[in-house]
Design a protein around this motif. Structure first.
Motif, PDB file in Angstrom:
ATOM      1  N   SER A 124       0.830  -1.201   0.000  1.00 44.51           N
ATOM      2  CA  SER A 124       0.000   0.000   0.000  1.00 44.51           C
ATOM      3  C   SER A 124       0.869   1.258   0.000  1.00 44.51           C
ATOM      4  CB  SER A 124      -0.923  -0.017   1.217  1.00 44.51           C
ATOM      5  OG  SER A 124      -1.726   1.119   1.256  1.00 44.51           O
ATOM      6  N   GLN A 127       2.663   1.705  -3.445  1.00 44.47           N
ATOM      7  CA  GLN A 127       1.714   2.160  -4.466  1.00 44.47           C
ATOM      8  C   GLN A 127       1.103   3.516  -4.144  1.00 44.47           C
ATOM      9  OE1 GLN A 127      -1.208  -0.961  -4.671  1.00 44.47           O
ATOM     10  NE2 GLN A 127       0.094  -2.255  -5.942  1.00 44.47           N
ATOM     11  N   GLU A 129      -1.236   4.086  -2.064  1.00 46.03           N
ATOM     12  CA  GLU A 129      -2.644   3.753  -2.213  1.00 46.03           C
ATOM     13  C   GLU A 129      -3.541   4.812  -1.586  1.00 46.03           C
ATOM     14  OE1 GLU A 129      -5.723   0.122  -1.128  1.00 46.03           O
ATOM     15  OE2 GLU A 129      -3.756   0.193  -0.189  1.00 46.03           O
ATOM     16  N   ARG A 140      -3.847   5.572   2.180  1.00 47.72           N
ATOM     17  CA  ARG A 140      -4.538   4.488   2.877  1.00 47.72           C
ATOM     18  C   ARG A 140      -3.571   3.626   3.689  1.00 47.72           C
ATOM     19  NH1 ARG A 140      -9.531   1.665   0.144  1.00 47.72           N
ATOM     20  NH2 ARG A 140     -10.543   3.520   0.944  1.00 47.72           N
ATOM     21  N   TYR A 141      -2.298   3.651   3.336  1.00 45.60           N
ATOM     22  CA  TYR A 141      -1.294   2.868   4.073  1.00 45.60           C
ATOM     23  C   TYR A 141      -1.160   3.337   5.522  1.00 45.60           C
ATOM     24  CZ  TYR A 141       1.464   6.880   2.582  1.00 45.60           C
ATOM     25  OH  TYR A 141       1.904   8.155   2.325  1.00 45.60           O
TER      26      TYR A 141
END
Length: 177
Positions: A124, A127, A129, A140-141
């Motif tokens: 995550s 990316q 994320e 979101r990580y």
């Protein structure tokens, strides 16, 4: 021997203090969550305006509240167990059950969750994320990393409870550990 015993007890209480602060953070998240829900519901039903980011923030605050509450609940002995049987045990047997539960269930489960969550959080992060919804939250990580943090705190608290149980067991048997 007494000095080593005191060291383990001091470490145990230091872990308790860390989880006290984690619990306080979770409690603060619950207050923020309640205020955010009132605001979000008011905006939606009175002004017909909604926000995906606010709804996701509600989920994230709930996640923080729940995850940081795991170790705090263990610290305060407010976790799930079969009390109908447990209350009938002698104090010595309760301490043995507590030690075995921590060593055979809580710590291994916590280690498994940390182990399998690591790649999940790392992927995550790599990316970068964010929310798949338009107007949603990024990073979101950050919230996913709370899974690792929470279970590390749970493992530490289980170790603390094990140390205290060994100490109480030693006192029940008429001496130090």
């Amino acid at each position: 021997m007494r000095r080593r015993e005191n060291l383990w007890i001091r470490i145990s209480y230091a872990i308790d203090e860390i989880n006290k602060w984690a619990g306080a953070t979770g409690a603060f998240a619950s207050i923020l969550l309640a205020l955010l829900i009132v605001y979000d519901a008011s905006m939606r039903y009175i002004f017909h305006e909604g926000s995906v980011a606010l709804q996701e923030l509600e989920w994230h605050l709930f996640d923080i509240l729940f995850l940081l509450g795991l170790a705090y609940a263990l610290k305060h002995d407010k976790h799930v167990r079969v009390d109908i049987l447990y209350t009938r045990f002698s104090q010595r047997f309760k301490e043995i059950v507590r030690i075995l539960t921590m060593l055979l269930f809580v710590i291994p489960l916590g280690l498994l969750v940390v182990w399998y969550s690591w790649d999940f959080v790392l992927q995550s992060f790599i990316q970068h994320e964010g929310s798949p919804d338009p107007g949603g939250l990024c990073c979101r990580y950050v919230i996913k990393s709370f899974v690792i943090l929470a279970f590390l705190l749970l493992i530490l608290q289980a170790l603390s409870e094990t140390v205290k149980a060994f100490y109480r067991l030693g006192e029940l048997e008429g001496g130090g550990v």
